[in-house]
Design an enzyme around this catalytic site. Sequence first.
Site, PDB file in Angstrom:
ATOM      1  N   ASN A 113       0.830  -1.204   0.000  1.00 18.25           N
ATOM      2  CA  ASN A 113       0.000   0.000   0.000  1.00 18.25           C
ATOM      3  C   ASN A 113       0.865   1.256   0.000  1.00 18.25           C
ATOM      4  O   ASN A 113       0.410   2.327   0.377  1.00 18.25           O
ATOM      5  CB  ASN A 113      -0.909   0.006   1.231  1.00 18.25           C
ATOM      6  CG  ASN A 113      -1.836  -1.184   1.248  1.00 18.25           C
ATOM      7  OD1 ASN A 113      -2.453  -1.507   0.228  1.00 18.25           O
ATOM      8  ND2 ASN A 113      -1.936  -1.855   2.382  1.00 18.25           N
ATOM      9  N   HIS A 124     -13.735  -1.854   6.658  1.00 20.46           N
ATOM     10  CA  HIS A 124     -12.564  -2.557   7.175  1.00 20.46           C
ATOM     11  C   HIS A 124     -12.848  -3.191   8.546  1.00 20.46           C
ATOM     12  O   HIS A 124     -13.613  -2.660   9.356  1.00 20.46           O
ATOM     13  CB  HIS A 124     -11.426  -1.547   7.315  1.00 20.46           C
ATOM     14  CG  HIS A 124     -10.080  -2.143   7.541  1.00 20.46           C
ATOM     15  ND1 HIS A 124      -9.564  -2.354   8.799  1.00 20.46           N
ATOM     16  CD2 HIS A 124      -9.146  -2.590   6.677  1.00 20.46           C
ATOM     17  CE1 HIS A 124      -8.355  -2.885   8.689  1.00 20.46           C
ATOM     18  NE2 HIS A 124      -8.076  -3.044   7.409  1.00 20.46           N
ATOM     19  N   GLU A 127     -15.633   4.141   4.114  1.00 20.85           N
ATOM     20  CA  GLU A 127     -14.275   4.388   3.630  1.00 20.85           C
ATOM     21  C   GLU A 127     -14.342   5.334   2.432  1.00 20.85           C
ATOM     22  O   GLU A 127     -15.296   5.277   1.660  1.00 20.85           O
ATOM     23  CB  GLU A 127     -13.608   3.060   3.220  1.00 20.85           C
ATOM     24  CG  GLU A 127     -13.479   2.119   4.397  1.00 20.85           C
ATOM     25  CD  GLU A 127     -12.784   0.803   4.063  1.00 20.85           C
ATOM     26  OE1 GLU A 127     -12.026   0.739   3.092  1.00 20.85           O
ATOM     27  OE2 GLU A 127     -13.029  -0.167   4.804  1.00 20.85           O
ATOM     28  N   SER A 182     -10.791  -0.696   0.555  1.00 25.28           N
ATOM     29  CA  SER A 182      -9.455  -1.288   0.558  1.00 25.28           C
ATOM     30  C   SER A 182      -9.327  -2.479  -0.374  1.00 25.28           C
ATOM     31  O   SER A 182      -8.265  -2.708  -0.941  1.00 25.28           O
ATOM     32  CB  SER A 182      -9.073  -1.695   1.982  1.00 25.28           C
ATOM     33  OG  SER A 182     -10.007  -2.605   2.512  1.00 25.28           O
ATOM     34  N   ASP A 186     -12.943   6.776   6.658  1.00 24.80           N
ATOM     35  CA  ASP A 186     -11.617   6.155   6.788  1.00 24.80           C
ATOM     36  C   ASP A 186     -10.917   6.343   5.445  1.00 24.80           C
ATOM     37  O   ASP A 186     -11.332   5.793   4.430  1.00 24.80           O
ATOM     38  CB  ASP A 186     -11.806   4.669   7.126  1.00 24.80           C
ATOM     39  CG  ASP A 186     -10.490   3.938   7.317  1.00 24.80           C
ATOM     40  OD1 ASP A 186      -9.491   4.323   6.684  1.00 24.80           O
ATOM     41  OD2 ASP A 186     -10.473   2.947   8.076  1.00 24.80           O
ATOM     42  N   HIS A 243      -6.828   4.493   2.157  1.00 22.08           N
ATOM     43  CA  HIS A 243      -6.326   4.288   0.795  1.00 22.08           C
ATOM     44  C   HIS A 243      -6.505   5.503  -0.101  1.00 22.08           C
ATOM     45  O   HIS A 243      -6.283   5.415  -1.305  1.00 22.08           O
ATOM     46  CB  HIS A 243      -6.997   3.054   0.177  1.00 22.08           C
ATOM     47  CG  HIS A 243      -6.725   1.821   0.967  1.00 22.08           C
ATOM     48  ND1 HIS A 243      -5.590   1.068   0.796  1.00 22.08           N
ATOM     49  CD2 HIS A 243      -7.407   1.252   1.998  1.00 22.08           C
ATOM     50  CE1 HIS A 243      -5.597   0.069   1.672  1.00 22.08           C
ATOM     51  NE2 HIS A 243      -6.692   0.162   2.409  1.00 22.08           N
ATOM     52  N   LYS A 274       0.322   3.742   4.950  1.00 29.25           N
ATOM     53  CA  LYS A 274       0.146   3.372   3.542  1.00 29.25           C
ATOM     54  C   LYS A 274       0.868   4.394   2.659  1.00 29.25           C
ATOM     55  O   LYS A 274       2.093   4.364   2.613  1.00 29.25           O
ATOM     56  CB  LYS A 274      -1.339   3.179   3.271  1.00 29.25           C
ATOM     57  CG  LYS A 274      -1.764   1.875   3.959  1.00 29.25           C
ATOM     58  CD  LYS A 274      -3.215   1.580   4.056  1.00 29.25           C
ATOM     59  CE  LYS A 274      -3.364   0.253   4.809  1.00 29.25           C
ATOM     60  NZ  LYS A 274      -4.704   0.021   5.331  1.00 29.25           N
TER      61      LYS A 274
END
Length: 376
Positions: free
Chosen positions: A51, A137, A178, A182, A207, A210, A230
Amino acid sequence: MTSAAQEIAAFAEEKLAALAEKNLVRRLAPTRREAASAMRGGRRFVSFSDNDYLGLSQDARVKRAAAEAALAYGAGAGASRLVTGDCPLYGALEARLASMKGSEAALVFGSGYLANLSAIPVLARPGDVVALDALSHACMFAGARLSGARVETFRHNDAGDLARVLEAPAARRIVLTETVFSMDGDRAPLAAIADACAAAGAWLMTDDAHGLGVIDAENPAPLQMGTLSKAAGAYGGYVCGPRAFIELLVNRARGFIYTTGLPPAALAAAIAALDIMKDEPQRGRRALAHAATFSRLIDAPKPQSAIVPVVFGAAEDALAASARLYEEGFIVTAIRPPTVPEGTARLRVAFSAAHEAADVTRLGALVRALIDERRR
Ligand SMILES: *Cc1c(COP(=O)(O)O)cnc(C)c1O
């Protein structure tokens, strides 16, 4: 071994045998990472499973900042930030995070996992509802369960279904999703999710694990968490929000109070990485361009992030595809349940600014051939 140790070993062996039956055993592979490559057993691979979207974990400036901070401040933090005193690097890091997110304040945690595990129970308690996107997640689910609130899920990226979930009576409603998912690489419809929250008087926390450094999109959420592990190439997690809430976290978040501060090297690395992220936005664009090239080669839709899933379904099919790519010198780890839903085992291909275009096209051709082979 004592008899208790023997019992524990037998207990574990039985559990592991059940996993093996379903092709779900996971093993650690000793690996030495370099830019976008990795050495395993004396052989060099190109990794598409990190990541490290901007290649910053291997950037000389970031590594030097970490080394200098270790020399200046020590290898470890000594105790919890509240107990031992706050390393001055925290202030510098938290100011950058708050500014990037357009928030009043930020608080750094030991990891992204710890940030979710710690912040969600400060927001929610029994009598409240925590509504999560179904594909959220594991650490968001863990934080939600720990809060004692009723945990509900809404259909993935479905603001209408969220509105339905938010109709149920509750003292307070917290919504978690998110920015970039992910394992699927798709993005949440944040404006629609935020509208559903506003209509129900719910509070939204996103979140951005990513998204940071890769996706530069408007985010209406009043609470934004993420990770420094990440694209920032270092380690740690953070929560950004109103100053008073950040102060409440300092006083209430158990995963902040009862755990040791991050090593100074991690803080300095994150600071250096965030500065590079700001000065060199082309890095994120390069990762996205690689993802787009790969998607074109495998006839997949245009990607929304630096993550492209190639779903195979059965765990053994994803494992076999991963093994074939490994023979060709590519690390593309198969992702299996419970990390992804049953029947959706996949290759999760993650692109980085550190990748070479030639490796991206070669991987694209190989994956394309694997997909075509299955169709025949
Ligand atoms: C990786 C990840 C986390 C955890 O972050 P760490 O810093 O690695 O603990 C949290 N949320 C999402 C969506 C993630 O992908």
